[in-house]
Scaffold this motif. Sequence first.
Motif, PDB file in Angstrom:
ATOM      1  N   MET A  45      88.875  75.135 -16.396  1.00  0.00           N
ATOM      2  CA  MET A  45      88.626  73.722 -16.645  1.00  0.00           C
ATOM      3  C   MET A  45      87.287  73.275 -16.041  1.00  0.00           C
ATOM      4  O   MET A  45      87.096  73.351 -14.823  1.00  0.00           O
ATOM      5  CB  MET A  45      89.752  72.867 -16.074  1.00  0.00           C
ATOM      6  CG  MET A  45      89.562  71.369 -16.329  1.00  0.00           C
ATOM      7  SD  MET A  45      89.546  70.932 -18.093  1.00  0.00           S
ATOM      8  CE  MET A  45      91.259  71.235 -18.529  1.00  0.00           C
TER       9      MET A  45
ATOM     10  N   ASN B  68      87.032  65.126 -17.109  1.00  0.00           N
ATOM     11  CA  ASN B  68      88.332  65.791 -17.025  1.00  0.00           C
ATOM     12  C   ASN B  68      88.997  65.524 -15.676  1.00  0.00           C
ATOM     13  O   ASN B  68      90.211  65.320 -15.594  1.00  0.00           O
ATOM     14  CB  ASN B  68      88.166  67.299 -17.237  1.00  0.00           C
ATOM     15  CG  ASN B  68      87.859  67.655 -18.683  1.00  0.00           C
ATOM     16  OD1 ASN B  68      88.512  67.175 -19.603  1.00  0.00           O
ATOM     17  ND2 ASN B  68      86.853  68.497 -18.891  1.00  0.00           N
TER      18      ASN B  68
ATOM     19  N   VAL C 248      86.171  64.280 -20.779  1.00  0.00           N
ATOM     20  CA  VAL C 248      87.434  64.639 -21.404  1.00  0.00           C
ATOM     21  C   VAL C 248      87.346  64.360 -22.905  1.00  0.00           C
ATOM     22  O   VAL C 248      86.697  63.395 -23.333  1.00  0.00           O
ATOM     23  CB  VAL C 248      88.602  63.854 -20.767  1.00  0.00           C
ATOM     24  CG1 VAL C 248      88.513  62.360 -21.082  1.00  0.00           C
ATOM     25  CG2 VAL C 248      89.946  64.422 -21.204  1.00  0.00           C
TER      26      VAL C 248
ATOM     27  N   PHE D 171      92.963  69.666 -25.917  1.00  0.00           N
ATOM     28  CA  PHE D 171      92.161  70.855 -25.642  1.00  0.00           C
ATOM     29  C   PHE D 171      92.380  71.400 -24.222  1.00  0.00           C
ATOM     30  O   PHE D 171      91.718  72.340 -23.817  1.00  0.00           O
ATOM     31  CB  PHE D 171      90.677  70.573 -25.892  1.00  0.00           C
ATOM     32  CG  PHE D 171      90.384  70.233 -27.337  1.00  0.00           C
ATOM     33  CD1 PHE D 171      90.616  71.163 -28.336  1.00  0.00           C
ATOM     34  CD2 PHE D 171      89.897  68.980 -27.693  1.00  0.00           C
ATOM     35  CE1 PHE D 171      90.359  70.861 -29.672  1.00  0.00           C
ATOM     36  CE2 PHE D 171      89.639  68.669 -29.016  1.00  0.00           C
ATOM     37  CZ  PHE D 171      89.870  69.604 -30.010  1.00  0.00           C
ATOM     38  N   TRP D 172      93.309  70.797 -23.467  1.00  0.00           N
ATOM     39  CA  TRP D 172      93.691  71.328 -22.164  1.00  0.00           C
ATOM     40  C   TRP D 172      94.795  72.365 -22.353  1.00  0.00           C
ATOM     41  O   TRP D 172      95.695  72.209 -23.181  1.00  0.00           O
ATOM     42  CB  TRP D 172      94.210  70.213 -21.267  1.00  0.00           C
ATOM     43  CG  TRP D 172      93.168  69.281 -20.720  1.00  0.00           C
ATOM     44  CD1 TRP D 172      91.910  69.060 -21.193  1.00  0.00           C
ATOM     45  CD2 TRP D 172      93.323  68.423 -19.591  1.00  0.00           C
ATOM     46  NE1 TRP D 172      91.268  68.114 -20.441  1.00  0.00           N
ATOM     47  CE2 TRP D 172      92.120  67.713 -19.441  1.00  0.00           C
ATOM     48  CE3 TRP D 172      94.359  68.185 -18.698  1.00  0.00           C
ATOM     49  CZ2 TRP D 172      91.920  66.766 -18.422  1.00  0.00           C
ATOM     50  CZ3 TRP D 172      94.171  67.243 -17.689  1.00  0.00           C
ATOM     51  CH2 TRP D 172      92.959  66.552 -17.547  1.00  0.00           C
TER      52      TRP D 172
ATOM     53  N   TRP E  79      85.710  70.546 -14.730  1.00  0.00           N
ATOM     54  CA  TRP E  79      86.186  69.234 -14.290  1.00  0.00           C
ATOM     55  C   TRP E  79      85.143  68.138 -14.415  1.00  0.00           C
ATOM     56  O   TRP E  79      85.496  66.959 -14.568  1.00  0.00           O
ATOM     57  CB  TRP E  79      86.701  69.319 -12.857  1.00  0.00           C
ATOM     58  CG  TRP E  79      87.946  70.144 -12.722  1.00  0.00           C
ATOM     59  CD1 TRP E  79      88.090  71.326 -12.086  1.00  0.00           C
ATOM     60  CD2 TRP E  79      89.240  69.825 -13.271  1.00  0.00           C
ATOM     61  NE1 TRP E  79      89.386  71.795 -12.194  1.00  0.00           N
ATOM     62  CE2 TRP E  79      90.118  70.895 -12.916  1.00  0.00           C
ATOM     63  CE3 TRP E  79      89.746  68.766 -14.036  1.00  0.00           C
ATOM     64  CZ2 TRP E  79      91.457  70.902 -13.291  1.00  0.00           C
ATOM     65  CZ3 TRP E  79      91.082  68.795 -14.400  1.00  0.00           C
ATOM     66  CH2 TRP E  79      91.918  69.848 -14.034  1.00  0.00           C
TER      67      TRP E  79
ATOM     68  N   TRP F 186      94.602  74.825 -14.815  1.00  0.00           N
ATOM     69  CA  TRP F 186      94.174  74.238 -16.075  1.00  0.00           C
ATOM     70  C   TRP F 186      92.983  74.999 -16.650  1.00  0.00           C
ATOM     71  O   TRP F 186      92.043  75.353 -15.947  1.00  0.00           O
ATOM     72  CB  TRP F 186      93.778  72.775 -15.886  1.00  0.00           C
ATOM     73  CG  TRP F 186      94.928  71.849 -15.653  1.00  0.00           C
ATOM     74  CD1 TRP F 186      95.292  71.277 -14.472  1.00  0.00           C
ATOM     75  CD2 TRP F 186      95.864  71.376 -16.624  1.00  0.00           C
ATOM     76  NE1 TRP F 186      96.400  70.485 -14.634  1.00  0.00           N
ATOM     77  CE2 TRP F 186      96.772  70.524 -15.955  1.00  0.00           C
ATOM     78  CE3 TRP F 186      96.032  71.597 -17.981  1.00  0.00           C
ATOM     79  CZ2 TRP F 186      97.817  69.890 -16.601  1.00  0.00           C
ATOM     80  CZ3 TRP F 186      97.075  70.964 -18.641  1.00  0.00           C
ATOM     81  CH2 TRP F 186      97.962  70.117 -17.947  1.00  0.00           C
ATOM     82  N   GLN F 187      93.025  75.205 -17.957  1.00  0.00           N
ATOM     83  CA  GLN F 187      91.895  75.750 -18.690  1.00  0.00           C
ATOM     84  C   GLN F 187      91.560  74.814 -19.847  1.00  0.00           C
ATOM     85  O   GLN F 187      92.320  73.900 -20.165  1.00  0.00           O
ATOM     86  CB  GLN F 187      92.210  77.161 -19.202  1.00  0.00           C
ATOM     87  CG  GLN F 187      92.364  78.192 -18.096  1.00  0.00           C
ATOM     88  CD  GLN F 187      92.562  79.597 -18.650  1.00  0.00           C
ATOM     89  OE1 GLN F 187      93.414  79.831 -19.496  1.00  0.00           O
ATOM     90  NE2 GLN F 187      91.758  80.536 -18.151  1.00  0.00           N
ATOM     91  N   CYS F 188      90.411  75.077 -20.477  1.00  0.00           N
ATOM     92  CA  CYS F 188      89.932  74.187 -21.535  1.00  0.00           C
ATOM     93  C   CYS F 188      89.520  75.022 -22.749  1.00  0.00           C
ATOM     94  O   CYS F 188      88.775  75.999 -22.609  1.00  0.00           O
ATOM     95  CB  CYS F 188      88.743  73.369 -21.035  1.00  0.00           C
ATOM     96  SG  CYS F 188      88.140  72.139 -22.215  1.00  0.00           S
ATOM     97  N   ARG F 189      89.987  74.627 -23.898  1.00  0.00           N
ATOM     98  CA  ARG F 189      89.596  75.294 -25.140  1.00  0.00           C
ATOM     99  C   ARG F 189      88.275  74.709 -25.616  1.00  0.00           C
ATOM    100  O   ARG F 189      88.160  73.518 -25.885  1.00  0.00           O
ATOM    101  CB  ARG F 189      90.665  75.112 -26.221  1.00  0.00           C
ATOM    102  CG  ARG F 189      90.234  75.547 -27.620  1.00  0.00           C
ATOM    103  CD  ARG F 189      90.000  77.041 -27.718  1.00  0.00           C
ATOM    104  NE  ARG F 189      89.444  77.381 -29.041  1.00  0.00           N
ATOM    105  CZ  ARG F 189      90.182  77.689 -30.102  1.00  0.00           C
ATOM    106  NH1 ARG F 189      91.504  77.698 -30.006  1.00  0.00           N
ATOM    107  NH2 ARG F 189      89.601  77.992 -31.245  1.00  0.00           N
TER     108      ARG F 189
END
Length: 712
Positions: A306, A251, A312, A287-288, A308, A295-298
Amino acid sequence: MTAENTLKKYASMESSYLRTPVLDGGNPADKRQEIADYFNFTFERYESLFDTLTDDQAYFQKSIPLRHPLIFYYGHTATFFVNKMLLAGLIDKRIDPKFESMFAVGVDEMSWDDLNEDHYEWPAVEEVKAYRKKVQAMVNKVIRQAPLKLPIDWENPWWSIMMGIEHEQIHLETSSVLIRQQRLEWVKPHPAWQPFKESKQAPENSLVDIPAGSVSLGKDYSDPIYGWDNEYGTHEAEVEAFQAAKFLVSNQEFLEFVEDGGYETDEFWSEDGLQWRQFTKAQHPTFWIETKKGWQCRLMAEVVDMPWDWPVDVNYHEAKAFCNWKAKQTGQSVRLPTEDEWYRLYDVSGLNELTTDLAPANIHLDYAASSCPVNFFKHGDLYDVIGNVWQWTETPIYPFEEFKVHPIYDDFTTPTFDGRHNLFKGGSWISSGNESRKASRYAFRKHFFQHAGFRYVVSEAELEEYSSNYETDIMLSQYAEFHYGDEYFNVANFPKKLAELAVEMMAGQTMNKALDLGCSVGRASFELARHFDQVTGIDFSARLINLGTQMAEQGVVRYTITDEGELVHYKERRLEQLGLEDTAAKVEFLQGDACNLKSIFKGYDLILAANLIDRLYKPAQFLATVHERLNQDGLLMLASPYTWLEEHTEKAHWLGGFKKDGESFTTLDGLKAILEPHFELIREPEEIPFVIRETSRKFQHTLSEVTVWKRK
């Protein structure tokens, strides 16, 4: 905490996931138990996946517009067992015919902007749950009681059981992606599906030299591990030396592309990729999530800050655009690896096939229900050669030499031999069973989202192009037009004409059940259903009957027909346009071999075999026993142009069209010799024309001789 200690912590949460069995060793009793364990573990794991949904409403709301709602996938894998075990002869009756039709055919995302009309009245979740329990009990009974002779190869009826289990493994993964795409309020964290929690800054990526070498791909048909048809055959290649990224693209690394305007710079995107990006208005990976806090991630069932240093998740278009951006940044020939190059990575990594020990990779659900940092699993000089996320390649899937289609699932791979489905390799954190094997070959459309990312390579080698001579969209569209399309040169629609003639000949007789054998895409089946209570359409090609099934379920088919060259016309046909909207409920389509039909196909008042006998490998074998499938006074209608070709029928099995005892021996002579002991020819042979459209200026005009026989 070191990566090793962290992994031990997660591994201690649950014992390793059962692996796909070896199918040629031990004794039958032990093998029954091993397969039963594997089946039940997989079946119940799939059940538990849907426990991440908050309530029944979540089953019926589409995660994305181009796919069925989750209730379909919950029922689909169970239905698959019934349909395939019926074809294999392990069972002789259905559990719930309505469900086994409704849940039979999935959705292939033909394009990122497809329309998808559906008119389904889905059953309640509890009904499907009860159905799944019945299927589980049925499969367990078969495993306990059915005759078993080892080894289990793809000629063995038990192959259908393994096929069902591995099919459910695939949908375990694809359904987890749909759950990840479902609205957050309809999913919830679950103890059995906990993600990794560790995340730090991502390591800086670098290139690793990969020496030139040869690769040998393809499974032998005697291989003792289950495989899908596209894995079999042979392919050998010499791979030039290249460089590969040490880590999967994280990511953090992909963020550089995003912040440098990668999603706004057209030059980095392929033509298809640009159209997809413009249509979806994508500005970052799907998914970001961009928030005021950053930033967050689903993940599958929750949103986290996120990670990192995790890989990705992107589709092919995004991965390819990143490579083009990286190439401009570095001045190097950066691209995705080919399938052959991935096998070189595997070979130099020191990896072996998975055993019952914990995997040396984030794969097979051995650790947690998510990706993990890209520097946790070292494979030689590289990391994550397998596991974590699938890795997109530059290679569209193609058939190996000696490729064969499996007779009970002939459309698993052939629809993907179109140059539009790219392979990805290595598996993800949830890839289990066959998916985790070195030989596995899975391909998706380039806009498709999976738990998939990528590793880039640097290479000057030219990309090899592969082609396929197998069934194509053009072929299927020609059949669609032949059955449902326009009439040409004032020649009546052939399937409709035959059905009308059959009904005329049936005047005054019982018209309960009809069999449309060699039904192709199904028009005659629907026409017969105007007058018969039940019509079964059977064809050897599931690829063809899939279109008939689509017409029955959705009432519409859409297809292109060739104008000239690469130019096409777009067409749509609906049952209601043809006056057939009331027939769909009386029609079923099944895959089968006319020369080897299961015993359950009997008791018919009419059997129509249109343009079939000269395509069979043993037509006499079919004709000698067809009377057993008809009721007394039932009718057999045969139509054929008698185009005997050795590519379909060995000359020794031709019914006619040759000299016998110095005289001409016609196919009609052959038909009389075989059929007259059980049938009476009740109508003089009649030639009925038909026209098949190839392009706007090229047509096939053919005469088919029709004979009608009454069972004595």
